[in-house]
Design a protein around this motif. Sequence first.
Motif, PDB file in Angstrom:
ATOM      1  N   LEU A  87      13.604  53.343   7.994  1.00 52.42           N
ATOM      2  CA  LEU A  87      12.878  54.571   7.698  1.00 52.42           C
ATOM      3  C   LEU A  87      11.611  54.557   8.535  1.00 52.42           C
ATOM      4  N   TYR A  88      11.462  55.537   9.391  1.00 58.75           N
ATOM      5  CA  TYR A  88      10.277  55.537  10.256  1.00 58.75           C
ATOM      6  C   TYR A  88       9.646  56.911  10.282  1.00 58.75           C
ATOM      7  N   ILE A 153      12.163  45.331   4.138  1.00 65.16           N
ATOM      8  CA  ILE A 153      11.132  44.743   4.996  1.00 65.16           C
ATOM      9  C   ILE A 153      10.183  45.880   5.334  1.00 65.16           C
ATOM     10  N   ASP A 154       9.084  45.921   4.591  1.00 65.16           N
ATOM     11  CA  ASP A 154       8.143  47.019   4.740  1.00 65.16           C
ATOM     12  C   ASP A 154       7.247  46.726   5.938  1.00 65.16           C
ATOM     13  N   GLU A 155       6.986  47.753   6.718  1.00 62.18           N
ATOM     14  CA  GLU A 155       6.135  47.627   7.901  1.00 62.18           C
ATOM     15  C   GLU A 155       6.625  46.517   8.829  1.00 62.18           C
ATOM     16  N   LEU A 156       7.898  46.606   9.129  1.00 63.12           N
ATOM     17  CA  LEU A 156       8.557  45.615   9.990  1.00 63.12           C
ATOM     18  C   LEU A 156       7.819  45.455  11.315  1.00 63.12           C
ATOM     19  N   ASN A 157       7.214  46.541  11.803  1.00 64.05           N
ATOM     20  CA  ASN A 157       6.546  46.482  13.106  1.00 64.05           C
ATOM     21  C   ASN A 157       5.308  45.583  13.102  1.00 64.05           C
ATOM     22  N   ARG A 158       4.881  45.139  11.926  1.00 66.20           N
ATOM     23  CA  ARG A 158       3.694  44.274  11.909  1.00 66.20           C
ATOM     24  C   ARG A 158       4.016  42.823  12.235  1.00 66.20           C
ATOM     25  N   CYS A 159       5.296  42.463  12.303  1.00 68.58           N
ATOM     26  CA  CYS A 159       5.608  41.091  12.724  1.00 68.58           C
ATOM     27  C   CYS A 159       6.297  41.137  14.080  1.00 68.58           C
ATOM     28  N   ILE A 216      19.524  45.364   4.838  1.00 69.21           N
ATOM     29  CA  ILE A 216      18.093  45.450   5.123  1.00 69.21           C
ATOM     30  C   ILE A 216      17.708  46.917   5.144  1.00 69.21           C
ATOM     31  N   ILE A 217      16.659  47.232   4.404  1.00 73.02           N
ATOM     32  CA  ILE A 217      16.080  48.576   4.502  1.00 73.02           C
ATOM     33  C   ILE A 217      14.654  48.353   4.999  1.00 73.02           C
ATOM     34  N   ALA A 218      14.406  48.739   6.243  1.00 70.12           N
ATOM     35  CA  ALA A 218      13.098  48.456   6.830  1.00 70.12           C
ATOM     36  C   ALA A 218      12.307  49.747   6.991  1.00 70.12           C
ATOM     37  N   THR A 219      10.989  49.611   7.037  1.00 72.94           N
ATOM     38  CA  THR A 219      10.163  50.786   7.334  1.00 72.94           C
ATOM     39  C   THR A 219       9.272  50.469   8.529  1.00 72.94           C
ATOM     40  N   ILE A 220       9.031  51.499   9.306  1.00 70.30           N
ATOM     41  CA  ILE A 220       8.141  51.365  10.457  1.00 70.30           C
ATOM     42  C   ILE A 220       7.243  52.585  10.507  1.00 70.30           C
ATOM     43  N   ASN A 221       5.969  52.329  10.678  1.00 71.96           N
ATOM     44  CA  ASN A 221       5.003  53.407  10.809  1.00 71.96           C
ATOM     45  C   ASN A 221       4.945  53.794  12.284  1.00 71.96           C
ATOM     46  N   SER A 222       5.331  55.020  12.597  1.00 64.51           N
ATOM     47  CA  SER A 222       5.502  55.354  14.018  1.00 64.51           C
ATOM     48  C   SER A 222       4.179  55.432  14.776  1.00 64.51           C
ATOM     49  N   ILE A 223       3.049  55.427  14.063  1.00 70.64           N
ATOM     50  CA  ILE A 223       1.773  55.409  14.801  1.00 70.64           C
ATOM     51  C   ILE A 223       1.446  53.996  15.272  1.00 70.64           C
ATOM     52  N   ASP A 224       1.730  53.011  14.414  1.00 71.22           N
ATOM     53  CA  ASP A 224       1.455  51.617  14.798  1.00 71.22           C
ATOM     54  C   ASP A 224       2.372  51.138  15.917  1.00 71.22           C
ATOM     55  N   LYS A 225       3.498  51.796  16.055  1.00 69.65           N
ATOM     56  CA  LYS A 225       4.572  51.237  16.886  1.00 69.65           C
ATOM     57  C   LYS A 225       4.122  50.904  18.309  1.00 69.65           C
ATOM     58  N   ALA A 226       3.394  51.829  18.927  1.00 71.33           N
ATOM     59  CA  ALA A 226       3.009  51.607  20.315  1.00 71.33           C
ATOM     60  C   ALA A 226       2.090  50.399  20.444  1.00 71.33           C
ATOM     61  N   LEU A 228       1.708  47.798  18.367  1.00 67.80           N
ATOM     62  CA  LEU A 228       2.182  46.515  17.850  1.00 67.80           C
ATOM     63  C   LEU A 228       3.473  46.063  18.529  1.00 67.80           C
ATOM     64  N   TYR A 229       3.991  44.991  18.025  1.00 69.06           N
ATOM     65  CA  TYR A 229       5.194  44.418  18.633  1.00 69.06           C
ATOM     66  C   TYR A 229       6.317  45.439  18.681  1.00 69.06           C
ATOM     67  N   GLN A 230       7.048  45.426  19.739  1.00 71.16           N
ATOM     68  CA  GLN A 230       8.154  46.359  19.875  1.00 71.16           C
ATOM     69  C   GLN A 230       9.458  45.637  19.618  1.00 71.16           C
ATOM     70  N   MET A 231      10.407  46.415  19.283  1.00 69.74           N
ATOM     71  CA  MET A 231      11.713  45.867  18.928  1.00 69.74           C
ATOM     72  C   MET A 231      12.645  46.033  20.125  1.00 69.74           C
ATOM     73  N   SER A 232      13.504  45.052  20.362  1.00 69.62           N
ATOM     74  CA  SER A 232      14.426  45.201  21.493  1.00 69.62           C
ATOM     75  C   SER A 232      15.472  46.261  21.160  1.00 69.62           C
ATOM     76  N   PHE A 233      15.997  46.885  22.212  1.00 72.71           N
ATOM     77  CA  PHE A 233      17.011  47.918  21.993  1.00 72.71           C
ATOM     78  C   PHE A 233      18.231  47.332  21.291  1.00 72.71           C
ATOM     79  N   ALA A 234      18.512  46.080  21.633  1.00 72.34           N
ATOM     80  CA  ALA A 234      19.702  45.448  21.059  1.00 72.34           C
ATOM     81  C   ALA A 234      19.588  45.375  19.534  1.00 72.34           C
ATOM     82  N   LEU A 235      18.398  45.015  19.063  1.00 71.63           N
ATOM     83  CA  LEU A 235      18.219  44.910  17.613  1.00 71.63           C
ATOM     84  C   LEU A 235      18.149  46.306  16.984  1.00 71.63           C
ATOM     85  N   MET A 236      17.502  47.233  17.699  1.00 76.26           N
ATOM     86  CA  MET A 236      17.399  48.616  17.224  1.00 76.26           C
ATOM     87  C   MET A 236      18.744  49.201  16.849  1.00 76.26           C
TER      88      MET A 236
END
Length: 374
Positions: A87-88, A153-159, A216-226, A228-236
Amino acid sequence: MPVNVPIYRGLDEQDRQRLIEDVGETYARVAAAIPAQEAAEAAEETIGPTSLEPVEIPEFKELIGIDASVYRQLNAALSAGKQHLMLYGPPGTGKTTLAQLVSGMLHDTYAMITGSADWTSQDVIGGYQPVSGGTVRFIPGVLLQNFDRPLIIDELNRCDIDKVIGPLFTVLSEQKTTLPYRVDVADEGSQAYVILPKPKPGTAEHEFAPKPGWRIIATINSIDKAALYQMSFALMRRFSWIYVDVPADLQGFLLAIMRQWALVGEEAEPSSDMALARIWRAVNVARAIGPAPILDMLKTVQEIEPEINFLRAPSEDEAKAYLDGFYMYVLPMLDGIQHKAAIDIATEIRNALQLPEEGNVSRVVEERLVELAV
Ligand SMILES: Nc1ncnc2c1ncn2[C@@H]1O[C@H](COP(=O)(O)OP(=O)(O)OP(=O)(O)O)[C@@H](O)[C@H]1O
Ligand SMILES: [Mg+2]
């Protein structure tokens, strides 16, 4: 009280042995007292029915103004057998709440962890830890401990997602993963732990297999995304991405909330645009923000001016309460906006709150907004 501090003489063999034993014992005590994972401790929730049958996600009454596409996409993903959901969207749109409500519909219990920059694979997957008897053993991390229920996994983009979930990546790709840990550390011939991609009845000692309720139900805040750490396309690609946007009708959203909270009558309608809706709209031109900070602003105004009628143009004191709420919850989210956007928001605040153009209050509003602008 006198403290008994042991003294060891380094050259004395007996003392050296005593030191080794004492340190071993202390480690064992500490290991027994500390839960397996501290940094990534999961909060467990117990709720609705356990069911492995397909479930239709209803429109939750707790959340207002969530677009129908969100529910449509959630249900499409689930009925197509997609396991992992992402959920983003902008901050404060109800992503975490939605993740919890969906998990509650899918299983009788779920776990939630919040991403953190200092997570390691040890916290999430597991790793060797000292145990009693002065030895080490593989202790499963939070992911493997919750392999039988939805894990939010809330705010997955923070790790650092790829680093932390790396070993799980193969599992998400439906392949077996061998972990670099043996069941018996001391025995080189002992089997390495493996993570299986699919449920398996009667797993062996060295096997971890997800139960059917795991996802897994993860959330990502789309403002932090740029930033913070980015996710590889493969995992996406392993997730179904569902965008949770700001409500389309901001004034309608605010009216619905105010009616729900009995701040206005069921039939009440504003004669013109509400100040709060105008400010929110102006903010959203520069940066989309969801209801959460606006609701905090609303509560602040209500706290300071309990008699306020939100449908009417504010008095001078009420205007100050609006500004308090704005400075406390909305302004901090506007860091880095464009200079022109800052001026536009300041102008709209002045108009919505009917502040005198040349006054001190209007000047401060503009200064504070411009200060955040780039
Ligand atoms: N659409 C909505 N309807 C009603 N309440 C909402 C809505 N969106 C957010 N809220 C309220 O705002 C609060 C915060 O929402 P939540 O934490 O779920 O948002 P979020 O999208 O996860 O925020 P963030 O991006 O900051 O993580 C909750 O109390 C929630 O009830
Ligand atoms: Mg959240």
